[in-house]
Design a protein around this motif. Structure first.
Motif, PDB file in Angstrom:
ATOM      1  N   ILE A  15       8.887  16.451   5.553  1.00 24.91           N
ATOM      2  CA  ILE A  15       8.351  16.768   4.224  1.00 24.91           C
ATOM      3  C   ILE A  15       6.835  16.719   4.224  1.00 24.91           C
ATOM      4  O   ILE A  15       6.163  17.510   3.572  1.00 24.91           O
ATOM      5  CB  ILE A  15       8.943  15.800   3.167  1.00 24.91           C
ATOM      6  N   GLY A  16       6.270  15.757   4.966  1.00 27.29           N
ATOM      7  CA  GLY A  16       4.817  15.593   4.973  1.00 27.29           C
ATOM      8  C   GLY A  16       4.399  14.630   3.891  1.00 27.29           C
ATOM      9  O   GLY A  16       4.561  13.418   4.017  1.00 27.29           O
ATOM     10  N   GLY A  17       3.848  15.155   2.794  1.00 25.68           N
ATOM     11  CA  GLY A  17       3.393  14.271   1.736  1.00 25.68           C
ATOM     12  C   GLY A  17       3.221  14.974   0.407  1.00 25.68           C
ATOM     13  O   GLY A  17       3.270  16.197   0.313  1.00 25.68           O
ATOM     14  N   VAL A  18       3.038  14.162  -0.622  1.00 26.83           N
ATOM     15  CA  VAL A  18       2.799  14.641  -1.987  1.00 26.83           C
ATOM     16  C   VAL A  18       1.577  13.911  -2.530  1.00 26.83           C
ATOM     17  O   VAL A  18       1.451  12.689  -2.368  1.00 26.83           O
ATOM     18  CB  VAL A  18       4.007  14.347  -2.906  1.00 26.83           C
ATOM     19  N   ARG A  19       0.681  14.646  -3.165  1.00 23.65           N
ATOM     20  CA  ARG A  19      -0.417  14.037  -3.906  1.00 23.65           C
ATOM     21  C   ARG A  19      -0.556  14.783  -5.225  1.00 23.65           C
ATOM     22  O   ARG A  19      -0.467  16.019  -5.260  1.00 23.65           O
ATOM     23  CB  ARG A  19      -1.728  14.098  -3.112  1.00 23.65           C
ATOM     24  N   ILE A  20      -0.753  14.036  -6.294  1.00 22.29           N
ATOM     25  CA  ILE A  20      -0.968  14.606  -7.622  1.00 22.29           C
ATOM     26  C   ILE A  20      -2.275  14.036  -8.146  1.00 22.29           C
ATOM     27  O   ILE A  20      -2.392  12.822  -8.320  1.00 22.29           O
ATOM     28  CB  ILE A  20       0.194  14.278  -8.577  1.00 22.29           C
ATOM     29  N   GLU A  21      -3.256  14.900  -8.376  1.00 21.03           N
ATOM     30  CA  GLU A  21      -4.593  14.424  -8.736  1.00 21.03           C
ATOM     31  C   GLU A  21      -5.092  15.059 -10.019  1.00 21.03           C
ATOM     32  O   GLU A  21      -5.164  16.281 -10.136  1.00 21.03           O
ATOM     33  CB  GLU A  21      -5.580  14.723  -7.608  1.00 21.03           C
ATOM     34  N   ASP A  22      -5.420  14.193 -10.976  1.00 22.31           N
ATOM     35  CA  ASP A  22      -6.019  14.606 -12.234  1.00 22.31           C
ATOM     36  C   ASP A  22      -7.432  14.055 -12.340  1.00 22.31           C
ATOM     37  O   ASP A  22      -7.768  13.034 -11.727  1.00 22.31           O
ATOM     38  CB  ASP A  22      -5.203  14.071 -13.420  1.00 22.31           C
ATOM     39  N   TYR A  81       0.934   0.480   1.754  1.00 25.38           N
ATOM     40  CA  TYR A  81      -0.144   1.159   2.487  1.00 25.38           C
ATOM     41  C   TYR A  81       0.413   2.160   3.498  1.00 25.38           C
ATOM     42  O   TYR A  81      -0.203   3.204   3.746  1.00 25.38           O
ATOM     43  CB  TYR A  81      -1.003   0.112   3.203  1.00 25.38           C
ATOM     44  N   LEU A  82       1.564   1.868   4.068  1.00 26.72           N
ATOM     45  CA  LEU A  82       2.135   2.769   5.072  1.00 26.72           C
ATOM     46  C   LEU A  82       2.537   4.108   4.469  1.00 26.72           C
ATOM     47  O   LEU A  82       2.669   5.104   5.189  1.00 26.72           O
ATOM     48  CB  LEU A  82       3.352   2.101   5.730  1.00 26.72           C
ATOM     49  N   PHE A  83       2.725   4.150   3.152  1.00 24.89           N
ATOM     50  CA  PHE A  83       3.119   5.382   2.470  1.00 24.89           C
ATOM     51  C   PHE A  83       1.988   5.974   1.616  1.00 24.89           C
ATOM     52  O   PHE A  83       2.009   7.165   1.299  1.00 24.89           O
ATOM     53  CB  PHE A  83       4.345   5.129   1.580  1.00 24.89           C
ATOM     54  N   ILE A 117       3.849   9.626   7.440  1.00 25.16           N
ATOM     55  CA  ILE A 117       2.994   9.781   8.619  1.00 25.16           C
ATOM     56  C   ILE A 117       3.627   8.961   9.742  1.00 25.16           C
ATOM     57  O   ILE A 117       3.582   7.732   9.730  1.00 25.16           O
ATOM     58  CB  ILE A 117       1.561   9.277   8.323  1.00 25.16           C
ATOM     59  N   GLU A 118       4.241   9.640  10.693  1.00 25.68           N
ATOM     60  CA  GLU A 118       5.041   8.952  11.709  1.00 25.68           C
ATOM     61  C   GLU A 118       4.228   7.902  12.454  1.00 25.68           C
ATOM     62  O   GLU A 118       4.701   6.792  12.702  1.00 25.68           O
ATOM     63  CB  GLU A 118       5.644   9.965  12.680  1.00 25.68           C
ATOM     64  N   TYR A 119       2.992   8.236  12.809  1.00 26.03           N
ATOM     65  CA  TYR A 119       2.154   7.285  13.537  1.00 26.03           C
ATOM     66  C   TYR A 119       1.930   6.013  12.729  1.00 26.03           C
ATOM     67  O   TYR A 119       2.021   4.898  13.245  1.00 26.03           O
ATOM     68  CB  TYR A 119       0.802   7.922  13.880  1.00 26.03           C
TER      69      TYR A 119
END
Length: 541
Positions: A477-484, A390-392, A448-450
């Protein structure tokens, strides 16, 4: 001389002369800032440019009434269903109105775009009657007006002005009036229903209709799926343009405008399914970032979560790519984890598969590969139980899609209940997949550092499993999302989303090459199959 010149020639002729030819004007208009083109599509080739066939909505009504009559027994004599559409909405206290998209239940059953309408279904005869507002003839000086005769012809239903709705209901003497009252399981908001004074003094049933209607809406007909495929095609073309057009130094809103422009030019897109998300750098770790105003930096991830609405039906697609056109090693590490999550889940999607099991599968892939990078330490099953994933990935794996971007029907009375644990409780559905369901598959990984520090403590999630020294370099880096967008078929699933996905395809697309001819890395397929074999027994599917 200037006056004479303009007097003798139109502005278009002047421009034609300056640039050489009419075709040159067209080419220059098509050309964008970075030398790419938006290819114009012949409007005649676009089947759903302005409207859907009335037969689609008649079929929706027919299927719904069939289910209603099966499940609601007995139905009192002369009973009716009454629905309310959206009203016009003024902007604050002004005389200017918002552009209003029709209430989705009303549109699903009747296909009516105009505001201020009611509709009635006679359950016994299955006749649908439309009750529009009576227009003031003087208003046609300023805007289009729609008479009941026009509405009847346009929508293929009998039409009576809404001032006579109460009188018409009284003439039927219904044993019961059914209304679509319910609570949305995502928002907690209630549905739009007619005012009781419109319904007369007959018994009103607020319970029977809604559960049947949301179950019906969640299973798409073949005709609905065709429309959604067009919405996905439109979105994918826009995403490809965004990927090709990206470079450091432009603003996030630049890509947002390209996407909107492409949809409006080629697909007559009027409404957005949700607030556009175009983020870069650390902004990609904000799940619903809508500011879209940062200047894109060097070697940053760019995330575009953008969809189009075609005649009411939504698409919802997310792409993530490097601003410079080449993945750094760290970017590649995280991107390939998320791609593996996406492709593994999609390879397992078919009727009978429980969606919450797919979320669990995605989390275990995430934990396994983060452990391989040294970012987390511990047994994967133990970390799963402690909710480290969940943290990621703090959001659910995906949601139903249709007339609403978060389509109704995620949790029904006879489907699995929401699992009230961090991450899992954010799943917008836990249902068994069925033929005709359209659902997004959108795994992600975010730094997400927080959440990795204070948020984890607030939720009593142990941070001892985290290797913060190795995680720190990834925070930028922030984040990655891949959505189909995926439709469930008889025996499997069909991915409606066709965009660059592998590292090689994205880099080729950003270099202006033919990305579609590049197959996804065969090693990914081998890794996916190995992972499925390893974890199949753990999730019991």
């Amino acid at each position: 001389v200037v006056f004479f010149f303009f007097k003798q020639k139109t502005a278009y002729e002047i421009l034609s002369g300056l640039v050489g030819s009419e075709m040159c004007i067209r080419d220059r208009y098509q050309r964008r800032v970075h030398g790419d083109f938006i290819e114009f599509m012949d409007p005649a080739t676009f089947e759903y440019a302005t409207t859907l066939p009335n037969s689609l909505f008649a079929d929706n009504r027919k299927r719904f009434l069939t289910e209603f009559k099966k499940k609601v027994v007995p139905i009192p004599a002369n009973s009716v269903m009454v629905f309310k559409g959206k009203e016009e909405m003024s902007i604050d206290s002004t005389d200017t109105e918002y552009e209003v998209e029709q209430e989705s239940f009303f549109y699903y059953l009747f296909g009516v775009n105009e505001t201020g309408c009611y509709a009635l279904i006679n359950i016994a005869t299955e006749e649908a009657i439309l009750f529009p507002n009576e227009p003031n003839p003087l208003h046609q000086i300023w805007t289009k007006i729609y008479t009941k005769e026009w509405m009847a012809t346009r929508y293929g239903m009998k039409a009576i002005y809404s001032k006579d709705l109460n009188k018409y209901i009284e003439s039927l003497n219904p044993g019961k009036v059914y209304v679509n009252f319910g609570v949305n399981t995502d928002s907690g908001s209630t549905t739009l229903i007619p005012e009781e004074e419109k319904l007369g003094k007959f018994p009103i049933d607020k319970e029977a209709l809604h559960p049947i209607l949301i179950a019906q809406r969640s299973i798409k007909s073949e005709e609905e799926i065709k429309v959604m495929a067009v919405a996905c095609k439109a979105a994918c073309e826009g995403h490809e343009l965004c990927i090709k057009s990206c470079k450091p130094g432009i603003r996030e809103s630049h890509l947002d405008s390209i996407f909107k422009h492409q949809g409006q030019i080629n697909y007559n897109v009027k409404f957005r399914p949700y607030g556009d998300i175009v983020s870069s750098g650390k902004n990609t770790a904000t799940l619903h970032y809508v500011e879209n105003n940062k200047i894109i930096g060097e070697n940053e991830f760019v995330m575009c979560d953008l969809g189009h609405t075609i005649c009411g039906y939504c698409s919802d697609v997310t792409t993530t790519f490097p601003s410079n056109g080449k993945f750094t090693e760290m970017q590649k590490n995280i991107y390939q984890i998320v791609l593996k999550m996406n492709r593994t889940v999609e390879s397992r999607m078919k009727p009978g598969v429980v969606w919450s099991d797919m979320h669990i599968l995605a989390e275990k892939i995430l934990l396994t590969d983060l452990k391989a990078l040294g970012l987390v330490n511990g047994d994967v099953n133990e970390m799963f139980e402690k909710r480290i994933a969940y943290l990621f990935m703090p959001h659910g794996l995906g949601h139903l899609l249709g007339l609403d971007v978060h389509e109704v029907g995620g949790y029904l009375k006879d489907t699995p209940a929401r699992i009230m644990k961090p991450g899992l409780k954010n799943l917008r559905t836990g249902r068994k997949l069925e033929k005709g369901i359209v659902i997004t598959c959108e795994p992600g990984c975010y730094f997400i550092e927080y959440l990795l520090t204070e948020g984890a403590k607030m939720l009593d999630i142990p941070t001892t499993y985290l290797n913060m020294e190795k995680i720190k370099p990834y925070l930028n880096i922030g984040g990655v999302r891949i959505e189909d967008d995926v439709v469930i078929t008889d025996s499997g699933a069909n991915v409606l989303t066709k965009v660059p996905r592998s590292v090689e395809q994205i880099e080729a697309c950003m270099a202006g090459k033919d990305w579609a001819s590049i197959p996804e890395n065969t090693k990914i397929s081998e890794i996916i199959q190995s992972f499925i074999n390893q974890y199949l027994s753990l999730i019991h599917i």
